[in-house]
Design an enzyme around this catalytic site. Structure first.
Site, PDB file in Angstrom:
ATOM      1  N   GLU A  58       0.827  -1.209   0.000  1.00  0.00           N
ATOM      2  CA  GLU A  58       0.000   0.000   0.000  1.00  0.00           C
ATOM      3  C   GLU A  58       0.861   1.258   0.000  1.00  0.00           C
ATOM      4  OE1 GLU A  58      -3.280   2.415   2.720  1.00  0.00           O
ATOM      5  OE2 GLU A  58      -2.214   0.700   3.558  1.00  0.00           O
TER       6      GLU A  58
ATOM      7  N   GLU B 227     -11.730   2.939   6.083  1.00  0.00           N
ATOM      8  CA  GLU B 227     -10.615   3.290   6.956  1.00  0.00           C
ATOM      9  C   GLU B 227     -10.593   4.807   7.128  1.00  0.00           C
ATOM     10  OE1 GLU B 227      -6.158   1.618   7.267  1.00  0.00           O
ATOM     11  OE2 GLU B 227      -6.378   3.183   5.752  1.00  0.00           O
TER      12      GLU B 227
END
Length: 276
Positions: A150, A249
């Site tokens: 990520e 998130e």
């Protein structure tokens, strides 16, 4: 077009409750059918499994351990000299993932070591990252798991994080060249680093194994004031036939439950109120 699937990141949502099993139960009560989390390693695995069995939740994603968080570590996969620690952390993550029937592990790259310049260590860190990812690919492939990398923006969130743009991540994936390693698309970070989201989503979705969302710049709910039009983004992902999960998130502005109206609205518009 099939509706998108959302999962609650219980490291960010339902933090009104102190323990992960409690947050799992709250997520299920709120309508989620899946959850993800960063680091669960201080929670008893039996308690997590019990909560999973009671709620029927699917576990979608966990992270590899950060290393020594008190010393500033945020992952080890790209940090030279920490290869053995990375492998130990990977083994622990695999243990938790297998126990929870979780198929994805975020392999955290880590930060440029304190006192060092990014440009001075960039090539060495990339080589370390590729080496560790190739090792991880072999481990994960045998276990039927998917590893993810990520990009985390270095403009605001973490100036020292090594992997900071989707273009950099794509180049590393090309070097690793293994189907068990893919990209984790966090739209919050991508917007801050590069913008141009429509093009980048279209370009990199084929190599993406998971997506996460939050509004920019304050990282609140998708329907909070900010730069991003999530109605457009969701429609784009539907048109591109994205079949994976989207992790929520973000930092709720108030209570987690009160901030979920955006998701209920989506469910009503796509499923007649039924969650997917």
């Amino acid at each position: 077009m099939a509706p998108l699937k959302f999962c609650a990141n219980i490291s960010w949502l339902f933090t009104e409750l102190p323990e992960f099993p409690q947050r799992m139960r709250a997520a299920a009560s709120a309508g989620f059918r899946a959850v993800e989390a960063a680091w669960l390693y201080n929670t008893d695995l039996k308690e997590l499994k019990t909560a999973k069995e009671e709620t029927g939740l699917e576990f979608v994603l966990i992270n590899t351990p950060p290393g020594d968080a008190s010393a500033g570590d945020l992952g080890l996969a790209a940090v030279p000299g920490r290869e053995q620690e990375f492998r130990q952390g990977l083994d622990l993550a695999v243990q938790y993932a297998k126990a929870l029937d979780c198929t994805r592990i975020h392999l955290m790259a880590g930060r440029v070591p304190a006192g060092s310049e990014r440009c001075a260590l960039a090539l060495q860190m990339e080589d370390t990252f590729v080496h560790n990812l190739k090792h991880a690919a072999g481990v994960l492939d045998k276990e039927g798991l998917l590893g993810l990398i990520e990009p985390i923006n270095s403009r605001i969130t973490d100036p020292r994080y090594f992997l900071h743009s989707p273009h950099q991540a794509a180049e590393i994936l090309q070097r690793v060249d293994h189907p068990s390693i893919k990209m984790q698309m966090d739209i919050f970070h991508w917007q801050i680093m590069d913008g141009n989201l429509t093009h980048n989503i279209r370009r990199y979705l084929p190599m993406t194994g998971h997506i996460q969302i939050a509004q920019v710049p304050d990282r609140h709910e998708p329907d909070s004031p900010g730069e991003l039009n999530f109605s457009f983004i969701f429609r784009l992902l539907e048109e591109l036939d994205y079949q994976g999960f989207i992790g929520c998130e973000y930092k709720p502005q108030g209570s987690t439950e009160a901030g979920l109206e955006w998701l209920r609205k989506y469910w009503r518009s796509r499923n007649g109120g039924e969650r997917d």
